[in-house]
Design a protein around this motif. Structure first.
Motif, PDB file in Angstrom:
ATOM      1  N   MET A 194       0.848  -1.195   0.000  1.00 34.86           N
ATOM      2  CA  MET A 194       0.000   0.000   0.000  1.00 34.86           C
ATOM      3  C   MET A 194       0.886   1.249   0.000  1.00 34.86           C
ATOM      4  N   PRO A 195       0.634   2.245  -0.886  1.00 36.43           N
ATOM      5  CA  PRO A 195       1.472   3.444  -0.906  1.00 36.43           C
ATOM      6  C   PRO A 195       1.267   4.287   0.345  1.00 36.43           C
ATOM      7  N   ASP A 196       2.292   5.060   0.696  1.00 35.14           N
ATOM      8  CA  ASP A 196       2.180   5.933   1.851  1.00 35.14           C
ATOM      9  C   ASP A 196       1.100   6.977   1.616  1.00 35.14           C
ATOM     10  N   ARG A 197       0.374   7.313   2.669  1.00 42.59           N
ATOM     11  CA  ARG A 197      -0.621   8.387   2.568  1.00 42.59           C
ATOM     12  C   ARG A 197       0.089   9.732   2.554  1.00 42.59           C
ATOM     13  N   GLU A 198      -0.332  10.626   1.643  1.00 44.87           N
ATOM     14  CA  GLU A 198       0.240  11.970   1.625  1.00 44.87           C
ATOM     15  C   GLU A 198      -0.168  12.727   2.882  1.00 44.87           C
ATOM     16  N   LYS A 199      -1.407  12.513   3.314  1.00 44.21           N
ATOM     17  CA  LYS A 199      -1.916  13.115   4.540  1.00 44.21           C
ATOM     18  C   LYS A 199      -2.307  11.988   5.485  1.00 44.21           C
ATOM     19  N   PHE A 200      -1.804  12.034   6.706  1.00 39.53           N
ATOM     20  CA  PHE A 200      -2.122  11.000   7.694  1.00 39.53           C
ATOM     21  C   PHE A 200      -2.551  11.696   8.974  1.00 39.53           C
ATOM     22  N   THR A 201      -3.772  11.456   9.402  1.00 38.91           N
ATOM     23  CA  THR A 201      -4.321  12.092  10.595  1.00 38.91           C
ATOM     24  C   THR A 201      -4.406  11.086  11.735  1.00 38.91           C
ATOM     25  N   VAL A 202      -3.869  11.463  12.872  1.00 36.10           N
ATOM     26  CA  VAL A 202      -3.898  10.640  14.078  1.00 36.10           C
ATOM     27  C   VAL A 202      -4.850  11.269  15.084  1.00 36.10           C
ATOM     28  N   ALA A 203      -5.701  10.460  15.681  1.00 39.34           N
ATOM     29  CA  ALA A 203      -6.479  10.882  16.845  1.00 39.34           C
ATOM     30  C   ALA A 203      -5.804  10.294  18.072  1.00 39.34           C
ATOM     31  N   ALA A 204      -5.438  11.141  19.024  1.00 34.37           N
ATOM     32  CA  ALA A 204      -4.692  10.691  20.200  1.00 34.37           C
ATOM     33  C   ALA A 204      -5.427  11.090  21.472  1.00 34.37           C
ATOM     34  N   ILE A 205      -5.493  10.139  22.396  1.00 32.17           N
ATOM     35  CA  ILE A 205      -6.158  10.384  23.676  1.00 32.17           C
ATOM     36  C   ILE A 205      -5.508   9.515  24.743  1.00 32.17           C
ATOM     37  N   GLY A 206      -5.407  10.037  25.936  1.00 32.06           N
ATOM     38  CA  GLY A 206      -4.852   9.280  27.053  1.00 32.06           C
ATOM     39  C   GLY A 206      -5.801   9.262  28.227  1.00 32.06           C
ATOM     40  N   ASP A 207      -5.561   8.331  29.139  1.00 30.95           N
ATOM     41  CA  ASP A 207      -6.244   8.336  30.426  1.00 30.95           C
ATOM     42  C   ASP A 207      -7.757   8.146  30.282  1.00 30.95           C
ATOM     43  N   ILE A 208      -8.136   7.120  29.536  1.00 33.92           N
ATOM     44  CA  ILE A 208      -9.562   6.840  29.405  1.00 33.92           C
ATOM     45  C   ILE A 208     -10.094   6.082  30.623  1.00 33.92           C
ATOM     46  N   HIS A 209      -9.212   5.429  31.391  1.00 35.17           N
ATOM     47  CA  HIS A 209      -9.564   4.852  32.701  1.00 35.17           C
ATOM     48  C   HIS A 209     -10.847   4.016  32.659  1.00 35.17           C
ATOM     49  N   VAL A 210     -10.869   3.020  31.807  1.00 37.85           N
ATOM     50  CA  VAL A 210     -12.052   2.161  31.711  1.00 37.85           C
ATOM     51  C   VAL A 210     -12.267   1.414  33.032  1.00 37.85           C
ATOM     52  N   LYS A 211     -13.462   1.532  33.581  1.00 40.05           N
ATOM     53  CA  LYS A 211     -13.836   0.868  34.831  1.00 40.05           C
ATOM     54  C   LYS A 211     -14.761  -0.309  34.525  1.00 40.05           C
ATOM     55  N   TRP A 257      -7.301  12.852  28.859  1.00 37.58           N
ATOM     56  CA  TRP A 257      -8.731  13.068  28.612  1.00 37.58           C
ATOM     57  C   TRP A 257      -9.176  14.473  29.007  1.00 37.58           C
ATOM     58  N   GLY A 258      -8.772  14.963  30.176  1.00 38.26           N
ATOM     59  CA  GLY A 258      -9.299  16.221  30.675  1.00 38.26           C
ATOM     60  C   GLY A 258      -8.659  17.470  30.107  1.00 38.26           C
TER      61      GLY A 258
END
Length: 238
Positions: A1-18, A223-224
């Motif tokens: 697969m060719p590299d994407r010219e535009k690559f978007t990352v969604a990043a999040i930390g500390d979701i603390h699933v209970k 998260w906050g």
């Protein structure tokens, strides 16, 4: 697969699933519409139990984009970290633990990191054996990060951490706990390489953006933290 010219990352930390947390599948579905990959920056569970990991893994199985992540200190609390790792990996996460992976021409590299403080006030390996043991963990995490970064061959790369590599993105936290929120040793390692960005969590009251001494952009995505997206997650274009 060719590299994407535009690559978007969604990043999040500390979701603390209970054990009783609401499902995250709707949030992950929303992210999948906006990003090419989801990055989770540690404290994925609240107390590190297999039950909590299973709840998260169930939602991850329905996420249609690649998921990359590291563990956080909360994920170690239950003393069952190996089982937590197995569950999350089987749920489809690329778990970075001193390792790297490549997605569409973008390299992802990460470790949990550790504490120890920043700059001239960083804790040194001096005095009691307990202090030396503490510092040895921080040094070891930085070394594992360096070894993993040497495996990245892509022009674009994202460093994924839980603990902060700089003090700038933890401003707003109580000064008394700064040494326990991260370590400059991580930034020293990062600045030996050229990276597109760094993401971390852990500091729930910090600020979103800063830079390593070498100029690498650093984003606190706990998260906050208020983010430009107005969402719990940050969107980064690499």
């Amino acid at each position: 697969m060719p590299d994407r010219e535009k690559f978007t990352v969604a990043a999040i930390g500390d979701i603390h699933v209970k054990d009783t947390s609401d499902p995250l599948r709707d949030l992950f579905g929303e992210i999948a519409q906006a990003a090419d990959a989801l990055v989770l920056c540690g404290d994925l569970t609240d107390t590190g139990t297999p039950r909590q990991a299973e709840r998260l893994a169930e939602d991850l199985r329905g996420c249609p984009i690649p998921v990359v992540g590291v563990l956080g200190n909360h994920d170690y609390e239950g003393g069952q970290v190996d089982e937590v790792k197995t569950i999350l990996t089987q749920g489809g996460m690329h778990l970075l633990d001193g390792s790297s992976c490549e997605i569409d021409g973008v390299g992802f590299v990460g470790v949990k990191g550790f504490a120890g403080g920043f700059g001239k006030r960083m804790l040194g390996s001096f005095g009691e054996p307990e202090t030396k043991d503490f510092v040895a963990v921080a040094v070891g995490e930085a070394m594992r990060l360096e070894n993993a970064m040497r495996t990245v061959k892509t022009q674009r790369s994202l460093v994924v951490l839980h603990y902060a590599p700089i003090a700038e993105t933890i401003e707003g936290e109580p000064l008394e706990i700064y040494p326990f929120l991260g370590s400059s040793r991580l930034a020293e390692t990062i600045d030996r390489f050229t990276v597109s960005a760094v993401v971390h969590g852990h500091a729930h009251r910090g600020v979103h953006q800063g830079h390593t001494p070498g100029g690498a952009p650093v984003y606190n995505v706990a998260w906050g933290i208020e983010k430009p997206s107005g969402k719990p997650y940050a969107l980064l274009e690499l």
